[in-house]
Design an enzyme around this catalytic site. Structure first.
Site, PDB file in Angstrom:
ATOM      1  NE  ARG A   1      -2.345   2.870 -11.685  1.00  0.00           N
ATOM      2  CZ  ARG A   1      -2.212   4.048 -11.161  1.00  0.00           C
ATOM      3  NH1 ARG A   1      -1.608   4.997 -11.859  1.00  0.00           N
ATOM      4  NH2 ARG A   1      -2.655   4.320  -9.963  1.00  0.00           N
TER       5      ARG A   1
ATOM      6  CE1 TYR B   1      -1.519  -3.551  -8.681  1.00  0.00           C
ATOM      7  CE2 TYR B   1      -0.355  -1.583  -7.962  1.00  0.00           C
ATOM      8  CZ  TYR B   1      -0.865  -2.837  -7.693  1.00  0.00           C
ATOM      9  OH  TYR B   1      -0.704  -3.386  -6.447  1.00  0.00           O
TER      10      TYR B   1
ATOM     11  CE1 TYR C   1      -8.381   1.806 -10.046  1.00  0.00           C
ATOM     12  CE2 TYR C   1      -6.353   1.894 -11.320  1.00  0.00           C
ATOM     13  CZ  TYR C   1      -7.319   1.165 -10.652  1.00  0.00           C
ATOM     14  OH  TYR C   1      -7.213  -0.195 -10.598  1.00  0.00           O
TER      15      TYR C   1
ATOM     16  CD  GLU D   1       0.298  -9.404   1.416  1.00  0.00           C
ATOM     17  OE1 GLU D   1      -0.580  -8.602   0.998  1.00  0.00           O
ATOM     18  OE2 GLU D   1       0.023 -10.494   1.926  1.00  0.00           O
ATOM     19  N   PRO D   2       4.604  -5.364  -0.553  1.00  0.00           N
ATOM     20  CG  PRO D   2       6.851  -4.729  -0.679  1.00  0.00           C
ATOM     21  CD  PRO D   2       5.926  -5.720  -0.021  1.00  0.00           C
ATOM     22  N   GLY D   3       3.939  -3.717  -3.651  1.00  0.00           N
ATOM     23  CA  GLY D   3       3.913  -3.911  -5.101  1.00  0.00           C
ATOM     24  C   GLY D   3       4.398  -2.652  -5.788  1.00  0.00           C
TER      25      GLY D   3
ATOM     26  N   GLY E   1       0.750  -1.242   0.000  1.00  0.00           N
ATOM     27  CA  GLY E   1       0.000   0.000   0.000  1.00  0.00           C
ATOM     28  C   GLY E   1       0.782   1.295   0.000  1.00  0.00           C
TER      29      GLY E   1
ATOM     30  CB  CYS F   1     -14.065   3.478 -31.021  1.00  0.00           C
ATOM     31  SG  CYS F   1     -13.091   3.288 -32.497  1.00  0.00           S
ATOM     32  CD  GLU F   2     -14.586   3.054 -24.096  1.00  0.00           C
ATOM     33  OE1 GLU F   2     -15.017   3.542 -23.053  1.00  0.00           O
ATOM     34  OE2 GLU F   2     -14.690   1.853 -24.388  1.00  0.00           O
TER      35      GLU F   2
HETATM   36  N1  LLP Z   1      -1.538  -6.990  -0.758  1.00  0.00           N
HETATM   37  C1  LLP Z   1      -2.836  -7.075  -1.086  1.00  0.00           C
HETATM   38  C2  LLP Z   1      -3.690  -8.011  -0.359  1.00  0.00           C
HETATM   39  C3  LLP Z   1      -3.350  -6.257  -2.112  1.00  0.00           C
HETATM   40  O1  LLP Z   1      -4.640  -6.338  -2.421  1.00  0.00           O
HETATM   41  C4  LLP Z   1      -2.502  -5.358  -2.779  1.00  0.00           C
HETATM   42  C5  LLP Z   1      -3.015  -4.505  -3.862  1.00  0.00           C
HETATM   43  C6  LLP Z   1      -1.143  -5.325  -2.417  1.00  0.00           C
HETATM   44  C7  LLP Z   1      -0.693  -6.140  -1.391  1.00  0.00           C
HETATM   45  C8  LLP Z   1      -0.146  -4.410  -3.081  1.00  0.00           C
HETATM   46  O2  LLP Z   1      -0.445  -3.078  -2.891  1.00  0.00           O
HETATM   47  P1  LLP Z   1       0.608  -1.946  -3.375  1.00  0.00           P
HETATM   48  O3  LLP Z   1       1.819  -2.053  -2.487  1.00  0.00           O
HETATM   49  O4  LLP Z   1       0.940  -2.201  -4.785  1.00  0.00           O
HETATM   50  O5  LLP Z   1      -0.146  -0.694  -3.163  1.00  0.00           O
HETATM   51  N2  LLP Z   1      -4.851  -1.367  -9.918  1.00  0.00           N
HETATM   52  C9  LLP Z   1      -4.678  -0.356  -8.893  1.00  0.00           C
HETATM   53  C10 LLP Z   1      -4.057  -0.902  -7.641  1.00  0.00           C
HETATM   54  C11 LLP Z   1      -4.810  -2.075  -7.039  1.00  0.00           C
HETATM   55  C12 LLP Z   1      -4.160  -2.643  -5.824  1.00  0.00           C
HETATM   56  C13 LLP Z   1      -4.824  -3.888  -5.391  1.00  0.00           C
HETATM   57  N3  LLP Z   1      -4.230  -4.530  -4.262  1.00  0.00           N
HETATM   58  C14 LLP Z   1      -3.869   0.809  -9.462  1.00  0.00           C
HETATM   59  O6  LLP Z   1      -3.522   0.775 -10.645  1.00  0.00           O
HETATM   60  O7  LLP Z   1      -3.627   1.793  -8.774  1.00  0.00           O
END
Ligand code: LLP
Length: 432
Positions: free
Chosen positions: A312, A373, A316, A273-275, A239, A344-345
């Site tokens: 995105r 993402y 969003y 769980e960083p993404g 997050g 086409c939108e």
């Molecule tokens: N753990 C869980 C259970 C999650 O649902 C998520 C993201 C993460 C970790 C990783 O979160 P991060 O560190 O990346 O913020 N598609 C959207 C983001 C959706 C995130 C969903 N869950 C976007 O493009 O902003």
């Protein structure tokens, strides 16, 4: 730290000149920097190094197996939410013991496949899932190591669609109902309930929501221990936000210090769980300007990337910086325009009312902060083939996903027998 810089007026990914790459690969394509992935991973790892923690990269952010293999070498595990993601993590060489299976709606078949693959750590989000997981594990003579994901009812103050920790969100078990869920879990034969998990949302730009949620988690661990549960693991989710434009985001160091303060004293093994914070600023989307069009109300810059490649902005209202690959000169005045794709939108845009230096047909543009993402959320809308992904390291590059061809898509489709006829290719008729 930026790994996409100008040298002699030309944007490079590390040592690779992007215009030269575009000539070879064609546009659009995603381009990731290895050094950036390594850098952002290490910054996060250093920030939590004083804690007994595993970093399980949320592979929903970027699941290309070359990206995963890059992170695996640094010690990363994976947070997966489908069997497909699990297969990617395994393919990238990630130890099944470092894979966490999360997600609100895992199927029986997925749970089974995970246990067979040696993935035994699950974040469970409902009582029904607990019952199914216990039954599946029991049939396999295994114990699933479970953390229940609790919903702390905290507003992450992020975009509505990516906030996950409020009572009205579908995620986790309400904190007020969770005690009963632990009691039930302990009674089930295939379940070793030994952890608590939480994830309150994505692209958080403040520490306070985390602090509130983690404090509630710490209190709850106390309650569970009083109830006689052995709690050894805490999964703190992901997050942490990144800078897309000019957001002032907390540093991983500040985040790590806050975790130590709120959770550090509980004697638990931690999982993060960083993404986005790892991959987001490690990638760009390269696109070429097809046409410029002057309207009465607006100027449109029509590029060859579209909402199917990067959704995105449409989904969003997300901001992504866009720069010209040929460096803009200081004296160039900015002109306001919409950067749009060929779909086409009217929702198909990458940026609205964006001040840009001079752009003309044929120019290359780089859409920044597209490493998380981006490719993972792309689709083939308007029968646009999925675009390539390229990984750069130093002055080398490799195509880590080839461009799809229209033929790849058509080959998946079949005509029913009643539509077969002389004008239709026999290969596409069901049964042939
Ligand atoms: N753990 C869980 C259970 C999650 O649902 C998520 C993201 C993460 C970790 C990783 O979160 P991060 O560190 O990346 O913020 N598609 C959207 C983001 C959706 C995130 C969903 N869950 C976007 O493009 O902003």
């Amino acid at each position: 730290m930026d790994y996409f810089n100008y040298h002699k007026g030309e944007l490079h990914a590390e040592g690779v000149q992007l215009s030269a790459l575009a000539d070879v690969i064609g546009t659009p394509f995603y381009c990731y920097s290895s050094a950036a992935l390594v850098h952002y991973f290490k910054v996060f790892a250093d920030a939590v190094s004083a804690l007994d923690a595993t970093i399980c990269f949320a592979i929903k952010a970027n699941s290309n197996i070359a990206v995963l293999a890059t992170l695996e070498r640094l010690g990363a595990g994976a947070d997966v939410v489908s069997q497909g993601e699990m297969q990617r993590a395994l393919e990238a060489g990630i130890d099944p013991k470092k894979i966490i299976f999360s997600g609100v709606g895992k199927s029986r078949q997925e749970l089974q496949a995970a246990l067979v693959a040696g993935v035994t750590r699950f974040n469970v989000e409902s009582l029904s899932e607990l019952e199914v997981l216990s039954a599946v594990a029991d049939t396999h003579g295994q114990m699933a190591e479970v953390s229940l994901r609790v919903n702390p009812d905290v507003d992450a103050r992020t975009h509505e669609k990516i906030a996950t920790g409020r009572q009205e969100d579908k995620f986790g078990i309400d904190l007020s109902l969770a005690r009963g869920a632990y009691r039930r879990a302990r009674a089930l034969p295939g379940i070793d309930v030994s952890g608590v998990a939480m994830h309150i949302g994505s692209q958080l730009t403040e520490l306070d929501p985390f602090r509130i949620a983690y404090s509630r988690m710490a209190d709850f661990v106390g309650v569970l221990r009083e109830d006689g549960h052995t709690i050894r693991h805490l999964d703190l989710g992901g997050g942490l936000g990144i800078t897309y434009k000019d957001e002032k985001v907390p540093t991983p160091e500040a985040y790590g210090a806050m975790v130590a303060e709120t959770i550090g004293g509980l004697g638990c093994k931690l999982t993060f769980e960083p993404g986005r914070v790892i991959a987001g600023n490690a990638g760009i989307l390269l696109t070429r300007v097809n046409f410029m069009k002057e309207g009465t109300a607006k100027t449109f810059c029509i590029v060859d990337a579209a909402m199917n490649d990067l959704i995105r902005p449409t989904l969003y209202n997300a901001h992504h910086d866009i720069v010209r690959v040929a460096e803009a000169m200081d004296h160039e005045s900015l002109k306001v325009m919409d950067i749009v794709g060929p779909i086409c939108e009217s929702g198909d845009y990458i940026a609205k009312n964006r001040g840009m230096p001079s752009v003309t047909s044929g120019d290359l543009l780089a859409i920044r902060s597209a490493g998380a993402y981006g490719a993972v959320m792309s689709s083939t809308y308007n029968t646009r083939p999925l675009i390539p992904e390229v990984l750069v390291e130093g002055d080398e590059y490799a195509v880590i996903r080839r461009r799809f061809e229209v033929a790849d898509m058509l080959a998946l489709e079949r005509l029913p027998p009643w539509l077969s006829g002389s004008r239709i290719s026999a290969a596409n008729v069901v049964g042939k």
